[in-house]
Design an enzyme around this catalytic site. Structure first.
Site, PDB file in Angstrom:
ATOM      1  CG  ASP A 261      -1.832   1.208   1.266  1.00 11.47           C
ATOM      2  OD1 ASP A 261      -1.915   1.929   0.246  1.00 11.47           O
ATOM      3  OD2 ASP A 261      -2.471   1.438   2.325  1.00 11.47           O
ATOM      4  CE  LYS A 268      -0.202   3.756   3.598  1.00 10.00           C
ATOM      5  NZ  LYS A 268      -1.330   4.263   4.395  1.00 10.00           N
ATOM      6  NE  ARG A 343     -11.971   3.225   3.785  1.00  6.65           N
ATOM      7  CZ  ARG A 343     -11.919   4.188   4.693  1.00  6.65           C
ATOM      8  NH1 ARG A 343     -12.938   5.042   4.802  1.00  6.65           N
ATOM      9  NH2 ARG A 343     -10.881   4.295   5.506  1.00  6.65           N
TER      10      ARG A 343
HETATM   11  N1  BES Z   1      -3.325   0.221   5.286  1.00  5.53           N
HETATM   12  C1  BES Z   1      -3.713   1.496   5.766  1.00  5.53           C
HETATM   13  C2  BES Z   1      -4.013   1.496   7.268  1.00  5.53           C
HETATM   14  C3  BES Z   1      -2.867   1.200   8.203  1.00  5.53           C
HETATM   15  C4  BES Z   1      -2.101   2.227   8.723  1.00  5.53           C
HETATM   16  C5  BES Z   1      -2.611  -0.092   8.594  1.00  5.53           C
HETATM   17  C6  BES Z   1      -1.069   1.942   9.616  1.00  5.53           C
HETATM   18  C7  BES Z   1      -1.591  -0.378   9.480  1.00  5.53           C
HETATM   19  C8  BES Z   1      -0.824   0.639   9.995  1.00  5.53           C
HETATM   20  C9  BES Z   1      -4.961   1.965   5.026  1.00  5.53           C
HETATM   21  O1  BES Z   1      -5.051   1.580   3.692  1.00  5.53           O
HETATM   22  C10 BES Z   1      -4.933   3.458   5.035  1.00  5.53           C
HETATM   23  O2  BES Z   1      -4.085   4.015   4.427  1.00  5.53           O
HETATM   24  N2  BES Z   1      -5.890   4.073   5.729  1.00  5.53           N
HETATM   25  C11 BES Z   1      -5.947   5.476   5.839  1.00  5.53           C
HETATM   26  C12 BES Z   1      -7.377   5.895   5.639  1.00  5.53           C
HETATM   27  C13 BES Z   1      -7.550   7.371   5.447  1.00  5.53           C
HETATM   28  C14 BES Z   1      -6.945   7.823   4.156  1.00  5.53           C
HETATM   29  C15 BES Z   1      -9.033   7.693   5.479  1.00  5.53           C
HETATM   30  C16 BES Z   1      -5.437   5.856   7.234  1.00  5.53           C
HETATM   31  O3  BES Z   1      -5.678   5.100   8.168  1.00  5.53           O
HETATM   32  O4  BES Z   1      -4.756   6.851   7.331  1.00  5.53           O
HETATM   33 ZN    ZN Z   2      -4.114  -0.159   3.189  1.00  5.70          ZN
HETATM   34 MN    MN Z   3      -4.080   2.894   2.375  1.00  3.32          MN
END
Ligand code: BES
Ligand code: ZN
Ligand code: MN
Length: 492
Positions: A261, A268, A343
């Site tokens: 990801d 990110k 999601r």
């Molecule tokens: N895979 C991440 C969530 C995550 C973050 C898992 C840290 C394990 C450790 C997920 O895909 C993500 O990026 N979520 C975002 C959502 C936001 C953009 C609404 C998040 O949690 O920042």
């Molecule tokens: Zn993710």
């Molecule tokens: Mn993500």
């Protein structure tokens, strides 16, 4: 490391004997102490070890004991002893001995184990503690290499205990598989390679079907496919079926399998967050490991797994913030943040599970939100459910398996936060409650099916663990709670 059950202790390099709180000796400890003229009691009295859980005292085997060393392990209060305590103690012993130079060890549970699962759970603890992910280390120094090759557990009813261990060893194998998958780097474990590893469960009797992008396009799974648009790797859906339960309706496990990801075009940041994102398939790993465990021990239940395997990358072909996709369910989604991709994958995977497999209930696992880690640190996974009975069953399975979950709320007010002015929903909520709005999003794809969502972002990996059952990083979290849930609620 080989783990076996026996009715009488073999000769070994190390003999491990339990003690209880206030330096009460177990029957085996008493036997050794008498053979050695009180040397164990003297050693204890000269130390600060009183027998608390987690305490150990290692000594050179005194005259009269035919072994290289004796390891005393604390089990706490005698009347509070349970299978989980033995699992932890065995893990502690293996943690001490694994690279100690000792090649063989005997754990003396004679006199203090119940036939059903005590010795077997000690076996599980030993197996979890012996786990390594060392394949990529070409220069491991000799003294860091495991020396311990055999671990014998002495039980009162060795036949019953051996039978119980045969089942629990399959759970250990499932956890090890999940850990391996989470630890594999994304250049190795891309969606097609993950699908191949899922396919290898055919060896334990699981039926496995793999759908590629063409098949998913035919089903209009555009929410999942959209996430993979920027990747050079082909997205996959793996469907695993264990039919051990006759014609009963299946339990369906669904997993987020984002092999890497990057965030997509919403790259990110900071870089420390992206660094760990080879583990973003932890939900799919748990589902695969659970199927491995459940099939391995030939559970009398029908348990299916559906995992959505994608890579989320930025590219000229990647989806953009503002794009609108039509999911397989027909509902449209406005993508406002390409990093809220899990999601989207689950929306179509849940739809597939519900409409194609007709389960009596669905449980999804996903490293879904960073917000869940903020809420719970690394202690619990978040539990969301539309069904109180199912939530209760998962809470108690979590306690029994020692993979704890904490229930979080769902509700109309949260659901409203993902309404979009231009499509049926958007893929991000407002400022607060990020884990909850993510769960509300999933809920829109489960219809009336009893469903639970486990946000395992807190528990899928840990940068530092004080628990001897866990290696650094991948925990394999989810296999044990799912196996326990099936054991307690789905087997005939
Ligand atoms: N895979 C991440 C969530 C995550 C973050 C898992 C840290 C394990 C450790 C997920 O895909 C993500 O990026 N979520 C975002 C959502 C936001 C953009 C609404 C998040 O949690 O920042
Ligand atoms: Zn993710
Ligand atoms: Mn993500």
């Amino acid at each position: 490391m080989e783990i076996r059950i026996s009715g009488a202790p073999s000769k070994a390099d190390a003999v491990v004997v339990p003690i209880f709180e206030n330096r009460k000796l177990s029957p085996a400890a008493k036997q050794l102490d008498e053979a050695a003229d009180g040397a164990l009691v003297r050693a204890l009295e000269g130390s600060r070890v009183t027998g608390k859980p987690g305490q150990t005292l290692e000594m050179i085997a005194p005259n009269g004991i035919d072994a290289g060393r004796v390891l005393l392990v604390g089990l706490g209060e005698k009347k509070e002893l349970d299978a989980l305590g033995l699992e932890r103690a065995a893990a502690g012993a293996v943690g001490k001995l694994l690279t100690s130079g000792a090649v063989s060890a005997v754990l003396r549970l004679d006199g203090i184990n119940r036939a059903d699962e005590d010795a077997a759970r000690a076996g599980l603890g030993a197996a979890l503690a012996a786990y390594r992910f060392d394949g990529y280390r070409t220069t491991l120094p000799d003294d860091k290499r495991p020396s311990l090759k055999s671990f014998e557990i002495v039980a009162d009813d060795a036949d019953a205990a051996a039978k119980a261990w045969a089942a629990w060893s399959e759970v250990a194998a499932g956890v090890a598989l999940a850990r391996d998958l989470v630890s594999e780097p994304a250049n190795v474990l891309h969606p097609e390679e993950f699908a191949r590893r899922a396919k290898s469960l055919e060896a334990v009797g699981v039926e496995v079907e793999i759908l590629g992008e063409k098949e998913m396009a035919k089903l209009n799974m555009n929410a999942l496919l959209g996430v993979g648009l920027g990747s050079a790797r082909e997205s996959q859906l793996a469907v695993m079926k264990w039919n051990g339960g006759g014609d009963s309706e299946p339990v369906c496990l669904v997993g987020k399998g984002v092999c890497f990801d990057s965030g997509g075009l919403n790259v990110k940041t900071p870089y420390e967050f992206m660094m760990e994102m080879k583990g973003d398939m932890g939900g799919a790993a748990a589902v695969t490991g659970a199927l491995r465990a459940i099939a391995g021990r030939k559970a009398k239940a029908n348990v299916y797994g559906v995992i959505g395997l994608v890579e989320n990358m930025p590219d000229a072909k990647a989806q953009r913030p503002g794009d609108i996709v039509t999911s397989a369910s027909g509902q449209t989604i406005e993508i406002l943040n390409t990093d809220a991709e899990g999601r989207l994958v689950l929306a179509d995977a849940l739809w597939y599970a519900r409409t194609k497999l007709k389960p009596r209930l669905m449980i999804d696992l996903a490293t879904l939100t960073g917000a869940m880690v903020i809420s719970l640190a690394n202690e619990y996974a978040g539990l969301f459910s539309n069904d109180d009975a199912l939530a209760k069953q998962l809470l108690s399975a979590g306690d029994a398996a020692d993979e704890k979950v904490w229930r979080m709320p769902l509700g109309k007010a949260y659901d409203k936060m993902i309404d979009s002015p231009i499509a049926d929903m958007k893929n991000v909520g407002g400022k607060g409650g990020g884990s909850i709005t993510a769960a509300q999003f999933l809920k829109r794809f489960v219809d009336k099916t009893p469903w639970a969502h486990l946000d395992i972002a807190p528990t899928a990996w840990k940068n530092k663990s004080e628990d001897p059952r866990e290696p650094t990083w991948a925990t394999g979290w989810g296999v044990r709670i799912l196996d326990r849930f099936v054991r307690d609620n789905a087997e005939s």
